[in-house]
Design a protein around this motif. Sequence first.
Motif, PDB file in Angstrom:
ATOM      1  N   GLY A 200      -1.183   2.606  -7.356  1.00  0.00           N
ATOM      2  CA  GLY A 200      -0.895   3.326  -8.326  1.00  0.00           C
ATOM      3  C   GLY A 200      -1.986   3.893  -9.098  1.00  0.00           C
ATOM      4  O   GLY A 200      -2.318   5.010  -9.607  1.00  0.00           O
ATOM      5  N   TRP A 201      -2.660   2.892  -9.404  1.00  0.00           N
ATOM      6  CA  TRP A 201      -3.894   3.085 -10.515  1.00  0.00           C
ATOM      7  C   TRP A 201      -5.048   4.161  -9.643  1.00  0.00           C
ATOM      8  O   TRP A 201      -5.533   5.057  -9.994  1.00  0.00           O
ATOM      9  CB  TRP A 201      -4.618   1.824 -10.860  1.00  0.00           C
ATOM     10  CG  TRP A 201      -5.851   2.130 -11.800  1.00  0.00           C
ATOM     11  CD1 TRP A 201      -5.880   2.452 -12.956  1.00  0.00           C
ATOM     12  CD2 TRP A 201      -7.371   2.231 -11.317  1.00  0.00           C
ATOM     13  NE1 TRP A 201      -7.277   2.638 -13.389  1.00  0.00           N
ATOM     14  CE2 TRP A 201      -8.028   2.343 -12.428  1.00  0.00           C
ATOM     15  CE3 TRP A 201      -7.908   1.670  -9.973  1.00  0.00           C
ATOM     16  CZ2 TRP A 201      -9.376   2.286 -12.111  1.00  0.00           C
ATOM     17  CZ3 TRP A 201      -9.093   1.855  -9.905  1.00  0.00           C
ATOM     18  CH2 TRP A 201     -10.064   1.928 -10.940  1.00  0.00           C
ATOM     19  N   LEU A 202      -5.269   3.705  -8.355  1.00  0.00           N
ATOM     20  CA  LEU A 202      -6.342   4.480  -7.620  1.00  0.00           C
ATOM     21  C   LEU A 202      -5.791   5.823  -7.336  1.00  0.00           C
ATOM     22  O   LEU A 202      -6.670   6.690  -7.343  1.00  0.00           O
ATOM     23  CB  LEU A 202      -6.422   3.804  -6.145  1.00  0.00           C
ATOM     24  CG  LEU A 202      -7.079   2.288  -6.181  1.00  0.00           C
ATOM     25  CD1 LEU A 202      -7.028   1.834  -4.890  1.00  0.00           C
ATOM     26  CD2 LEU A 202      -8.570   2.562  -6.693  1.00  0.00           C
ATOM     27  N   ALA A 203      -4.425   5.970  -7.050  1.00  0.00           N
ATOM     28  CA  ALA A 203      -3.784   7.281  -6.932  1.00  0.00           C
ATOM     29  C   ALA A 203      -3.996   8.019  -8.084  1.00  0.00           C
ATOM     30  O   ALA A 203      -4.321   9.561  -7.984  1.00  0.00           O
ATOM     31  CB  ALA A 203      -2.462   7.298  -6.544  1.00  0.00           C
TER      32      ALA A 203
ATOM     33  N   GLN B 186       0.705  -1.174   0.105  1.00  0.00           N
ATOM     34  CA  GLN B 186       0.103  -0.096   0.065  1.00  0.00           C
ATOM     35  C   GLN B 186       0.881   1.330  -0.034  1.00  0.00           C
ATOM     36  O   GLN B 186       0.440   2.489  -0.479  1.00  0.00           O
ATOM     37  CB  GLN B 186      -0.893   0.076   1.136  1.00  0.00           C
ATOM     38  CG  GLN B 186      -0.229   0.310   2.621  1.00  0.00           C
ATOM     39  CD  GLN B 186      -1.323   0.277   3.623  1.00  0.00           C
ATOM     40  OE1 GLN B 186      -2.277   0.748   3.611  1.00  0.00           O
ATOM     41  NE2 GLN B 186      -0.812  -0.564   4.903  1.00  0.00           N
ATOM     42  N   GLU B 187       2.240   1.315   0.450  1.00  0.00           N
ATOM     43  CA  GLU B 187       2.768   2.195   0.715  1.00  0.00           C
ATOM     44  C   GLU B 187       4.023   2.574  -0.742  1.00  0.00           C
ATOM     45  O   GLU B 187       4.443   3.595  -0.966  1.00  0.00           O
ATOM     46  CB  GLU B 187       3.835   2.158   1.887  1.00  0.00           C
ATOM     47  CG  GLU B 187       3.188   2.142   3.072  1.00  0.00           C
ATOM     48  CD  GLU B 187       4.197   2.539   4.051  1.00  0.00           C
ATOM     49  OE1 GLU B 187       3.572   2.805   5.375  1.00  0.00           O
ATOM     50  OE2 GLU B 187       5.310   2.493   4.059  1.00  0.00           O
ATOM     51  N   ARG B 188       4.347   1.527  -1.440  1.00  0.00           N
ATOM     52  CA  ARG B 188       5.508   1.291  -2.318  1.00  0.00           C
ATOM     53  C   ARG B 188       5.266   2.395  -3.383  1.00  0.00           C
ATOM     54  O   ARG B 188       6.306   3.150  -3.797  1.00  0.00           O
ATOM     55  CB  ARG B 188       5.462   0.027  -3.001  1.00  0.00           C
ATOM     56  CG  ARG B 188       5.829  -1.011  -2.089  1.00  0.00           C
ATOM     57  CD  ARG B 188       7.042  -0.796  -1.382  1.00  0.00           C
ATOM     58  NE  ARG B 188       8.138  -1.250  -2.408  1.00  0.00           N
ATOM     59  CZ  ARG B 188       9.380  -2.152  -2.284  1.00  0.00           C
ATOM     60  NH1 ARG B 188       9.241  -2.709  -0.878  1.00  0.00           N
ATOM     61  NH2 ARG B 188      10.090  -2.327  -2.949  1.00  0.00           N
ATOM     62  N   THR B 189       3.990   2.652  -4.081  1.00  0.00           N
ATOM     63  CA  THR B 189       3.982   3.772  -5.116  1.00  0.00           C
ATOM     64  C   THR B 189       3.717   4.931  -4.518  1.00  0.00           C
ATOM     65  O   THR B 189       4.142   6.022  -4.959  1.00  0.00           O
ATOM     66  CB  THR B 189       2.710   3.275  -6.027  1.00  0.00           C
ATOM     67  OG1 THR B 189       3.203   1.909  -6.706  1.00  0.00           O
ATOM     68  CG2 THR B 189       2.658   4.310  -7.117  1.00  0.00           C
ATOM     69  N   VAL B 190       2.887   5.156  -3.650  1.00  0.00           N
ATOM     70  CA  VAL B 190       2.189   6.581  -2.990  1.00  0.00           C
ATOM     71  C   VAL B 190       3.119   7.107  -2.189  1.00  0.00           C
ATOM     72  O   VAL B 190       3.236   8.336  -2.242  1.00  0.00           O
ATOM     73  CB  VAL B 190       0.712   6.194  -2.506  1.00  0.00           C
ATOM     74  CG1 VAL B 190       0.238   7.341  -1.851  1.00  0.00           C
ATOM     75  CG2 VAL B 190       0.038   5.452  -3.375  1.00  0.00           C
TER      76      VAL B 190
ATOM     77  N   ILE C  38       4.581   4.675 -13.220  1.00  0.00           N
ATOM     78  CA  ILE C  38       5.200   4.451 -12.210  1.00  0.00           C
ATOM     79  C   ILE C  38       4.769   3.384 -11.274  1.00  0.00           C
ATOM     80  O   ILE C  38       5.710   2.393 -11.071  1.00  0.00           O
ATOM     81  CB  ILE C  38       5.411   5.692 -11.307  1.00  0.00           C
ATOM     82  CG1 ILE C  38       5.914   6.844 -11.931  1.00  0.00           C
ATOM     83  CG2 ILE C  38       5.957   5.534 -10.104  1.00  0.00           C
ATOM     84  CD1 ILE C  38       6.045   8.301 -11.235  1.00  0.00           C
ATOM     85  N   GLY C  39       3.360   3.142 -11.074  1.00  0.00           N
ATOM     86  CA  GLY C  39       2.879   2.148 -10.626  1.00  0.00           C
ATOM     87  C   GLY C  39       3.309   0.666 -10.994  1.00  0.00           C
ATOM     88  O   GLY C  39       3.544  -0.286 -10.559  1.00  0.00           O
ATOM     89  N   VAL C  40       3.288   0.787 -12.339  1.00  0.00           N
ATOM     90  CA  VAL C  40       3.665  -0.375 -13.191  1.00  0.00           C
ATOM     91  C   VAL C  40       5.121  -0.786 -12.902  1.00  0.00           C
ATOM     92  O   VAL C  40       5.362  -2.134 -12.885  1.00  0.00           O
ATOM     93  CB  VAL C  40       3.444  -0.322 -14.848  1.00  0.00           C
ATOM     94  CG1 VAL C  40       4.060  -1.491 -15.695  1.00  0.00           C
ATOM     95  CG2 VAL C  40       1.834  -0.135 -15.088  1.00  0.00           C
ATOM     96  N   LEU C  41       5.962   0.305 -13.022  1.00  0.00           N
ATOM     97  CA  LEU C  41       7.457  -0.002 -12.966  1.00  0.00           C
ATOM     98  C   LEU C  41       7.787  -0.539 -11.388  1.00  0.00           C
ATOM     99  O   LEU C  41       8.508  -1.378 -11.291  1.00  0.00           O
ATOM    100  CB  LEU C  41       8.137   1.316 -13.218  1.00  0.00           C
ATOM    101  CG  LEU C  41       8.258   1.690 -14.665  1.00  0.00           C
ATOM    102  CD1 LEU C  41       9.147   2.923 -14.633  1.00  0.00           C
ATOM    103  CD2 LEU C  41       9.143   0.544 -15.283  1.00  0.00           C
ATOM    104  N   VAL C  42       7.181   0.051 -10.456  1.00  0.00           N
ATOM    105  CA  VAL C  42       7.304  -0.061  -9.089  1.00  0.00           C
ATOM    106  C   VAL C  42       6.846  -1.657  -9.038  1.00  0.00           C
ATOM    107  O   VAL C  42       7.247  -2.349  -8.086  1.00  0.00           O
ATOM    108  CB  VAL C  42       6.517   0.831  -8.144  1.00  0.00           C
ATOM    109  CG1 VAL C  42       6.518   0.349  -6.784  1.00  0.00           C
ATOM    110  CG2 VAL C  42       7.209   2.272  -8.092  1.00  0.00           C
TER     111      VAL C  42
END
Length: 430
Positions: free
Chosen positions: A167-170, A38-42, A274-278
């Motif tokens: 990432g998508w939700l953000a 839950q933290e990695r992208t946001v 970025i979410g995809v890469l992360v």
Amino acid sequence: MTTTAAHPPAIKLGLRANLAQFSLLVAVNALVGAMIGQERTVLPLLADQVFAIGAFTASLTFIVAFGVTKALTNLAAGTLSDRYGRKPVLVAGWLIGLPVPLLLIWAPSWGWVIAANILLGINQGLTWSTTIVMKIDLVGPARRGLAMGLNEAAGYLALAATALATGWLAAEHGLRPVPFYLGIAFAALGLGLSTVFVRETRGHARHEAANHTPRNTGDHDELTGRQIFTLTSFKEKALSAASQAGLVNNLNDGLAWGLYPILFATSGIGVARIGVLVALYPAVWGLGQTLTGWLSDHWGRKWLIAAGMLLQAAGIAVVAAATGFTPWAVAAVLMGAGTALVYPTLLAVIGDVAHPAWRARAVGVYRLWRDLGYAVGAILAGITADLFGLQPAIWIIAAITAASGLVVAVRMYETHPRGQRMPRPAPVQG
């Protein structure tokens, strides 16, 4: 008349004999991994865009807080699970994790984020350490690598899926609060499953210890905590080589967690990509472990670990040398594949060498060093990035990772029973 209470079912070791509980623990560890996801992208983007923390070192304080807390909790988790049982420690970890997503949603200042990550570190140290020990208890020595592969695969695939989802939700709803609603659900479900359905496994460890055949005169069943710490950290060649490799591995992960999203954002890549890469890095990591854990049971541990560290170094070097979504995606795959070779195999090494009577504490010491890598990586990468820029920081981490692989190649011996004959461990001092 014979009753279940008078004659409890005989304890059996093995994956097939304990498949239901093992599968449940895999699901529980998936929820543990999702709590980090839950933290990695946001969170790195929150530091940059919401809290306006300019210095890299300052923005990575949440990883330092997480890493130090988790490392110390790992050390305590082994002792607590030996003293009080595995299940109480697992349930306590979930209780401590419940406030984490709420603090991240409501945080008015960066201090709240750091506090949330202290709680998250305790949650992860208690829950992830305990699910590892419980799986080792259940499966016995024959399928230890496979068990660790499945455990770590579940955790990191869930981490990847959650990083992608947040990432998508953000991108759709903003950095807060919607992405962290997932964390509330994960914590509640993990607590419920652990409280109601998970069974204690300490009896399996005692059963294995009672039937344990010592490999040599150095295989002691009663050691003090200080002796176990010294053996695992410095004196025993395989255990100490595993501990340093674990530290460097999570040093890499701290770099990927804290700096990669910022690097990707400065190149103009949007939050969803970025979410995809992360997510790609832990996804390959997670999927690969289902194979590499099994391979280590058949090919041995040492050379999978050495090769994995060098492959990680190559992936980090690609991130430093290249720019753009495609080369960074390739780098993420390389890092994920290298970490998959290393992660379950290092845990299997600890399980191979440590006596069942003190194995939980040895796992705790190993995970202390491994998760201190988060803090070391965040501090090292943050200071270097502030002084010299992002690329030099990444190059330094790549060099350290390659050196760690060489240490494994030189110092570690093969620990799997099908591999080479193990040397005699360092003598234990009273």
